[in-house]
Scaffold this motif. Structure first.
Motif, PDB file in Angstrom:
ATOM      1  N   HIS A 384      -0.929  -2.635   5.124  1.00 36.34           N
ATOM      2  CA  HIS A 384       0.150  -1.672   5.275  1.00 36.34           C
ATOM      3  C   HIS A 384       1.122  -1.703   4.096  1.00 36.34           C
ATOM      4  O   HIS A 384       1.458  -0.659   3.547  1.00 36.34           O
ATOM      5  CB  HIS A 384       0.928  -1.948   6.558  1.00 36.34           C
ATOM      6  CG  HIS A 384       2.161  -1.112   6.710  1.00 36.34           C
ATOM      7  ND1 HIS A 384       2.106   0.249   6.950  1.00 36.34           N
ATOM      8  CD2 HIS A 384       3.484  -1.424   6.627  1.00 36.34           C
ATOM      9  CE1 HIS A 384       3.336   0.732   7.025  1.00 36.34           C
ATOM     10  NE2 HIS A 384       4.181  -0.249   6.819  1.00 36.34           N
ATOM     11  N   SER A 385       1.536  -2.882   3.708  1.00 41.87           N
ATOM     12  CA  SER A 385       2.630  -2.984   2.744  1.00 41.87           C
ATOM     13  C   SER A 385       2.230  -2.580   1.335  1.00 41.87           C
ATOM     14  O   SER A 385       3.074  -2.095   0.572  1.00 41.87           O
ATOM     15  CB  SER A 385       3.169  -4.414   2.730  1.00 41.87           C
ATOM     16  OG  SER A 385       3.733  -4.749   3.978  1.00 41.87           O
ATOM     17  N   TYR A 386       0.967  -2.781   0.961  1.00 47.37           N
ATOM     18  CA  TYR A 386       0.538  -2.443  -0.390  1.00 47.37           C
ATOM     19  C   TYR A 386      -0.967  -2.232  -0.402  1.00 47.37           C
ATOM     20  O   TYR A 386      -1.707  -2.986   0.228  1.00 47.37           O
ATOM     21  CB  TYR A 386       0.919  -3.559  -1.379  1.00 47.37           C
ATOM     22  CG  TYR A 386       1.023  -3.086  -2.805  1.00 47.37           C
ATOM     23  CD1 TYR A 386       2.181  -2.482  -3.263  1.00 47.37           C
ATOM     24  CD2 TYR A 386      -0.042  -3.225  -3.687  1.00 47.37           C
ATOM     25  CE1 TYR A 386       2.281  -2.035  -4.573  1.00 47.37           C
ATOM     26  CE2 TYR A 386       0.054  -2.784  -5.005  1.00 47.37           C
ATOM     27  CZ  TYR A 386       1.215  -2.186  -5.444  1.00 47.37           C
ATOM     28  OH  TYR A 386       1.316  -1.735  -6.743  1.00 47.37           O
ATOM     29  N   LEU A 387      -1.409  -1.214  -1.140  1.00 45.98           N
ATOM     30  CA  LEU A 387      -2.836  -0.927  -1.254  1.00 45.98           C
ATOM     31  C   LEU A 387      -3.362  -1.503  -2.565  1.00 45.98           C
ATOM     32  O   LEU A 387      -3.890  -2.596  -2.591  1.00 45.98           O
ATOM     33  CB  LEU A 387      -3.092   0.575  -1.123  1.00 45.98           C
ATOM     34  CG  LEU A 387      -2.609   1.191   0.201  1.00 45.98           C
ATOM     35  CD1 LEU A 387      -2.879   2.684   0.245  1.00 45.98           C
ATOM     36  CD2 LEU A 387      -3.208   0.482   1.406  1.00 45.98           C
ATOM     37  N   SER A 388      -3.186  -0.797  -3.694  1.00 44.01           N
ATOM     38  CA  SER A 388      -3.614  -1.353  -4.979  1.00 44.01           C
ATOM     39  C   SER A 388      -2.924  -0.615  -6.113  1.00 44.01           C
ATOM     40  O   SER A 388      -2.564   0.563  -5.984  1.00 44.01           O
ATOM     41  CB  SER A 388      -5.137  -1.254  -5.144  1.00 44.01           C
ATOM     42  OG  SER A 388      -5.527   0.086  -5.378  1.00 44.01           O
ATOM     43  N   ASP A 389      -2.769  -1.304  -7.235  1.00 44.96           N
ATOM     44  CA  ASP A 389      -2.112  -0.713  -8.403  1.00 44.96           C
ATOM     45  C   ASP A 389      -2.779   0.585  -8.863  1.00 44.96           C
ATOM     46  O   ASP A 389      -2.084   1.587  -9.109  1.00 44.96           O
ATOM     47  CB  ASP A 389      -2.088  -1.714  -9.554  1.00 44.96           C
ATOM     48  CG  ASP A 389      -1.046  -2.805  -9.372  1.00 44.96           C
ATOM     49  OD1 ASP A 389      -0.304  -2.767  -8.365  1.00 44.96           O
ATOM     50  OD2 ASP A 389      -0.965  -3.701 -10.243  1.00 44.96           O
ATOM     51  N   PRO A 390      -4.115   0.624  -9.051  1.00 46.63           N
ATOM     52  CA  PRO A 390      -4.691   1.864  -9.579  1.00 46.63           C
ATOM     53  C   PRO A 390      -4.543   3.047  -8.641  1.00 46.63           C
ATOM     54  O   PRO A 390      -4.466   4.193  -9.108  1.00 46.63           O
ATOM     55  CB  PRO A 390      -6.162   1.497  -9.808  1.00 46.63           C
ATOM     56  CG  PRO A 390      -6.412   0.320  -8.940  1.00 46.63           C
ATOM     57  CD  PRO A 390      -5.121  -0.435  -8.893  1.00 46.63           C
ATOM     58  N   ILE A 391      -4.486   2.800  -7.335  1.00 42.38           N
ATOM     59  CA  ILE A 391      -4.286   3.922  -6.403  1.00 42.38           C
ATOM     60  C   ILE A 391      -2.935   4.571  -6.646  1.00 42.38           C
ATOM     61  O   ILE A 391      -2.826   5.804  -6.772  1.00 42.38           O
ATOM     62  CB  ILE A 391      -4.431   3.450  -4.947  1.00 42.38           C
ATOM     63  CG1 ILE A 391      -5.909   3.209  -4.606  1.00 42.38           C
ATOM     64  CG2 ILE A 391      -3.834   4.479  -3.977  1.00 42.38           C
ATOM     65  CD1 ILE A 391      -6.152   2.713  -3.190  1.00 42.38           C
ATOM     66  N   TYR A 392      -1.876   3.769  -6.729  1.00 44.18           N
ATOM     67  CA  TYR A 392      -0.547   4.348  -6.903  1.00 44.18           C
ATOM     68  C   TYR A 392      -0.401   5.013  -8.265  1.00 44.18           C
ATOM     69  O   TYR A 392       0.183   6.100  -8.376  1.00 44.18           O
ATOM     70  CB  TYR A 392       0.524   3.275  -6.701  1.00 44.18           C
ATOM     71  CG  TYR A 392       0.481   2.648  -5.329  1.00 44.18           C
ATOM     72  CD1 TYR A 392       0.630   3.416  -4.175  1.00 44.18           C
ATOM     73  CD2 TYR A 392       0.262   1.285  -5.170  1.00 44.18           C
ATOM     74  CE1 TYR A 392       0.573   2.848  -2.910  1.00 44.18           C
ATOM     75  CE2 TYR A 392       0.209   0.705  -3.912  1.00 44.18           C
ATOM     76  CZ  TYR A 392       0.359   1.490  -2.785  1.00 44.18           C
ATOM     77  OH  TYR A 392       0.294   0.915  -1.542  1.00 44.18           O
TER      78      TYR A 392
END
Length: 448
Positions: A384-392
């Motif tokens: 929930h809190s974080y997915l991944s750097d490249p996604i954002y």
């Protein structure tokens, strides 16, 4: 008018145009004191310039500008909500978590919000205020994006409704909503009342029989001294949720299975959701609805247990007060009237904010006639809190192209672009362009 013309961000602002913009331009006088230079929190790129301050409403804020700034700004609305007195360090934690914003070249500005608790509209106002402070005291960006995470996604969506409605000249070019609580306050929290009543029917210890009784929609009585550690101990006593499965008694295992099967949450999130259904409900009732009940389960049919008839006969029932629903909804519900591009991303296995909330938000924008402004993507994450750097990084850049050039993204195109971004931002692109979430009603029993 082309899509590009509708969404193109203005790069040159005349005095006349500044007068029409919410918050005005950099030279517009305001009551906001300038921020002061400060050391940056750990984890942000080297040579980032950080500034902090407290706005005219009392909200702490933090601003960061990377060395190689792309002249664009991301205004961040944090999750939570945090209860109690807001602390300035919350912005440091947010900037550290979202350092990808700086690594991707964007400046970052985030408010801690003037008040703790479940107050969406005032948080949206604070979010807009930090944007104005950036413009007046730091620089005029060529383009500004809104980003809301978790509960902060509802804050960012509310800010977009307030400051970027259709036909309104907006200071924002687009909105990114990540892992969002997006069904509105009067729908997003229904399952937590369900959790309270089912838990109590199984465990009878929140409250205990020898303690003062109160309606569970209240969260806790105003004078309660119950602590989170004490509640966790009660949950362990009944369900053994923090023990290895082999160490639970047969009765604990049976009750825990009933609870997670009926409420449809993982074992690992039971205590967290009970915390929210306790102290956040207390905040809502005491501070947002005037002591009246905004939650309803009077006609809900619960299913998933070994004996649904007995379960439904035994749970406590409550009917919402329409005045409380109206008050809470006026602050925490969404209209979908957003006139700029909106991108959302959600982990399919999110244990905190169900992915099905995205279907409710899509319906909200459909009812508002703004569905063409919305693109939703989903990732194969159980976080929930974080997915991944490249996604954002992918979604920020796609939102900029959509706003400036009218290049509306597709789920398949975003997945492909994200794979290409892994070379720069590391692994983690697990977007699922073929996925569509079920209706919220498939996860949470509907109300009247």
């Amino acid at each position: 008018m082309t899509m590009a013309a509708r969404f193109r961000a203005p790069l040159v602002l005349t005095s006349a145009l500044c007068a029409t913009l919410v918050g005005g331009c950099a030279h517009t006088p305001s009551q906001e004191a300038p921020p002061v230079a400060t050391s940056c929190p750990e984890g942000v790129p080297a040579e980032t310039r950080c500034l902090r301050g407290r706005d005219s409403a009392g909200a702490h804020y933090l601003i960061a500008v990377p060395k190689d700034w792309n002249r664009m700004l991301v205004v961040h609305a944090h999750g939570g909500p945090t209860l109690g007195e807001p602390q300035a360090r919350r912005a440091d934690e947010d900037l550290t978590r979202w350092a990808i914003t700086l690594r991707a070249g964007y400046a970052w500005a985030g408010s801690v919000f003037r008040q703790g608790g479940v107050a969406v509209r005032s948080a949206a106002e604070d979010t807009e205020r930090v944007r104005r402070i950036f413009v007046e005291h730091v620089a005029q960006p060529t383009l500004t994006l809104l980003h809301g995470q978790s509960w902060g996604a509802s804050v960012a969506a509310k800010a977009a409704e307030m400051y970027a409605a259709p036909g309104q000249r907006s200071p924002y070019a687009g909105v990114l909503l990540t892992s969002g609580v997006l069904a509105g306050g009067t729908r997003s929290y229904d399952f937590r009342l369900d959790l309270r009543v089912v838990y109590q029917s199984l465990c009878h210890n929140h409250p205990r029989p020898d303690e003062p009784q109160y309606p569970l929609w209240m969260g806790l009585p105003p004078d309660s001294t119950l602590t989170r550690s004490e509640l966790a101990a009660r949950v362990d006593e009944c369900l053994g949720v923090r023990k290895p499965a082999a160490q639970r008694t047969p009765e604990q295992a049976r009750k825990l299975k009933t609870l997670v099967d009926v409420i449809r949450i993982p074992e690992s999130s039971v205590i967290a959701h009970l915390n929210w259904a306790t102290w956040h409900f207390q905040d809502i009732v005491q501070h947002r609805t005037g002591g009246l009940n905004p939650f309803d389960n009077a006609e809900v049919r619960y299913s998933g247990s070994q004996d649904d008839a007995a379960l439904n006969a035994g749970v406590l029932r409550y009917r919402a007060d329409p005045r409380a629903v109206a008050r809470f909804g006026a602050d925490a519900d969404l209209t979908g009237r957003i006139g700029i591009p909106v991108l959302t991303v959600h982990g399919i296995g999110d244990p905190t904010a169900f992915v099905e909330l995205e279907t409710a938000f899509a319906r909200t924008m459909e009812r508002a006639g703004t569905a063409s402004h919305l693109v939703q993507v989903f990732s194969d994450h159980h976080d929930h809190s974080y997915l991944s750097d490249p996604i954002y990084a992918t979604l920020f850049d796609a939102l900029v192209r959509w706003a400036r050039q009218g290049d509306k993204p597709t789920a398949a195109g975003l997945a492909q672009q994200c794979q290409a971004y892994e070379a720069r931002f590391g692994p983690g692109c697990r977007l699922r362009p073929d996925y569509q979430p079920a209706p919220l009603e498939a996860r949470v029993p509907p109300r009247r």
